[in-house]
Design an enzyme around this catalytic site. Structure first.
Site, PDB file in Angstrom:
ATOM      1  NE  ARG A 144      38.147  46.615  31.682  1.00  0.00           N
ATOM      2  CZ  ARG A 144      37.975  46.919  32.970  1.00  0.00           C
ATOM      3  NH1 ARG A 144      37.872  48.172  33.349  1.00  0.00           N
ATOM      4  NH2 ARG A 144      37.905  45.977  33.884  1.00  0.00           N
TER       5      ARG A 144
ATOM      6  NE  ARG B 183      33.532  49.135  31.587  1.00  0.00           N
ATOM      7  CZ  ARG B 183      33.783  48.929  32.877  1.00  0.00           C
ATOM      8  NH1 ARG B 183      33.632  49.903  33.745  1.00  0.00           N
ATOM      9  NH2 ARG B 183      34.153  47.735  33.301  1.00  0.00           N
TER      10      ARG B 183
ATOM     11  NE  ARG C  26      38.622  43.917  41.934  1.00  0.00           N
ATOM     12  CZ  ARG C  26      38.673  44.905  41.054  1.00  0.00           C
ATOM     13  NH1 ARG C  26      39.473  45.911  41.209  1.00  0.00           N
ATOM     14  NH2 ARG C  26      37.882  44.870  40.004  1.00  0.00           N
TER      15      ARG C  26
ATOM     16  CE  LYS D 200      35.437  49.941  41.677  1.00  0.00           C
ATOM     17  NZ  LYS D 200      34.573  48.884  41.164  1.00  0.00           N
TER      18      LYS D 200
ATOM     19  NE  ARG E 295      35.568  42.520  35.673  1.00  0.00           N
ATOM     20  CZ  ARG E 295      35.309  43.602  34.920  1.00  0.00           C
ATOM     21  NH1 ARG E 295      34.809  43.461  33.705  1.00  0.00           N
ATOM     22  NH2 ARG E 295      35.540  44.792  35.379  1.00  0.00           N
TER      23      ARG E 295
HETATM   24  P1  AMP Z   1      38.989  46.861  37.273  1.00  0.00           P
HETATM   25  O1  AMP Z   1      39.565  47.699  36.194  1.00  0.00           O
HETATM   26  O2  AMP Z   1      39.059  47.502  38.622  1.00  0.00           O
HETATM   27  O3  AMP Z   1      37.603  46.349  36.957  1.00  0.00           O
HETATM   28  O4  AMP Z   1      39.927  45.562  37.383  1.00  0.00           O
HETATM   29  C1  AMP Z   1      40.098  44.685  36.276  1.00  0.00           C
HETATM   30  C2  AMP Z   1      40.765  43.400  36.725  1.00  0.00           C
HETATM   31  O5  AMP Z   1      42.072  43.665  37.276  1.00  0.00           O
HETATM   32  C3  AMP Z   1      40.048  42.613  37.823  1.00  0.00           C
HETATM   33  O6  AMP Z   1      38.983  41.816  37.308  1.00  0.00           O
HETATM   34  C4  AMP Z   1      41.196  41.775  38.383  1.00  0.00           C
HETATM   35  O7  AMP Z   1      41.535  40.715  37.496  1.00  0.00           O
HETATM   36  C5  AMP Z   1      42.362  42.769  38.357  1.00  0.00           C
HETATM   37  N1  AMP Z   1      42.432  43.568  39.599  1.00  0.00           N
HETATM   38  C6  AMP Z   1      42.177  44.910  39.724  1.00  0.00           C
HETATM   39  N2  AMP Z   1      42.338  45.301  40.998  1.00  0.00           N
HETATM   40  C7  AMP Z   1      42.704  44.193  41.709  1.00  0.00           C
HETATM   41  C8  AMP Z   1      42.986  43.945  43.081  1.00  0.00           C
HETATM   42  N3  AMP Z   1      42.913  44.912  43.999  1.00  0.00           N
HETATM   43  N4  AMP Z   1      43.326  42.674  43.436  1.00  0.00           N
HETATM   44  C9  AMP Z   1      43.406  41.686  42.533  1.00  0.00           C
HETATM   45  N5  AMP Z   1      43.123  41.837  41.218  1.00  0.00           N
HETATM   46  C10 AMP Z   1      42.777  43.086  40.797  1.00  0.00           C
END
Ligand code: AMP
Length: 213
Positions: free
Chosen positions: A159, A127, A88, A13, A170
């Site tokens: 990360r 990554r 999400r 994404k 996740r």
């Molecule tokens: P990402 O960078 O999109 O993979 O997000 C990393 C982490 O941020 C996720 O595993 C969640 O802990 C939190 N997070 C990101 N977006 C959301 C969302 N829309 N709702 C809740 N938690 C989120």
């Protein structure tokens, strides 16, 4: 043009968003990035977010919605936006509908990138990010934590939530919470399903065809 990307962690994404940002001058709204920004401020809220993220769980819906709403209202999103990592879960998807309706806006394209689990796990655990620019590396390419970034003067790091155990959680959370959104947009007749996991350029050209119809 307003675009919504759906897909499990590591599906591409972020990479596809960056390609569209350059091409169309629209803004990326990555809730993961917004939450990491809050974390780096080392506020109490940031520390709370850190412990939730480290487990791979979701941060509170209200908090995420308020971050997204502020961003959509900002000048940055005047030409349009790409939502990456939001909504999400079903509750966030319904709140987004209400939010956009109140702003007389809508999503033009919902793009779901489907990638097999084994590929997602390999991508996420390998990554590496640059602490200075938005370069994304991977251990598969012989890069390691602590290496200098090949693009900027930064250093590569992993990360915290890209460790294997967290990535697996996740993915479980994605199946449990995010999968129902796919049906939600399918029922609205808005969903475009794309097979990812191969060449990002090929995927970008498929996306291009969809959004230029
Ligand atoms: P990402 O960078 O999109 O993979 O997000 C990393 C982490 O941020 C996720 O595993 C969640 O802990 C939190 N997070 C990101 N977006 C959301 C969302 N829309 N709702 C809740 N938690 C989120």
């Amino acid at each position: 043009m307003n675009i919504l990307f759906l897909g499990a962690p590591g599906c591409g994404k972020g990479t596809q968003s960056k390609i569209l940002i350059e091409k169309y001058g629209i803004a990326q709204i990555s809730t993961g990035d917004l939450l990491r920004e809050e974390m780096s401020s080392q506020s109490d809220l940031g520390e709370k977010i850190r412990s939730i993220m480290a487990k791979g769980d979701f941060v509170d819906d209200k908090l995420v919605l308020s971050l997204v709403s502020k961003k959509i209202e900002s000048n940055e999103c005047k030409k349009g936006f790409i939502l990456d990592g939001f909504p999400r879960n079903l509750s966030q998807a319904k709140s987004l509908d209400t939010l956009l309706e109140n702003m007389s806006k809508s999503i033009d394209h919902v793009l779901f990138i489907d990638v097999p689990d084994e590929v997602l796990i390999q991508r996420c655990t390998g990554r590496l990010l640059c602490d200075t620019c938005d370069y994304i590396g991977n251990k598969d390419r012989g890069e390691n934590i602590g290496d200098p970034c090949p693009v900027a003067e930064g250093t590569l790091y992993q990360r915290e939530d890209d460790k294997e155990e967290t990535v697996r959680n996740r993915l479980e959370v994605f199946k449990d919470q995010t999968q129902p959104i796919i049906e939600f947009y399918e029922e609205k007749g808005k969903l475009n399903k794309l097979i990812g996991g191969n060449d990002p350029k090929l995927l970008a050209s498929k996306i291009n065809k969809i959004i230029n119809i």
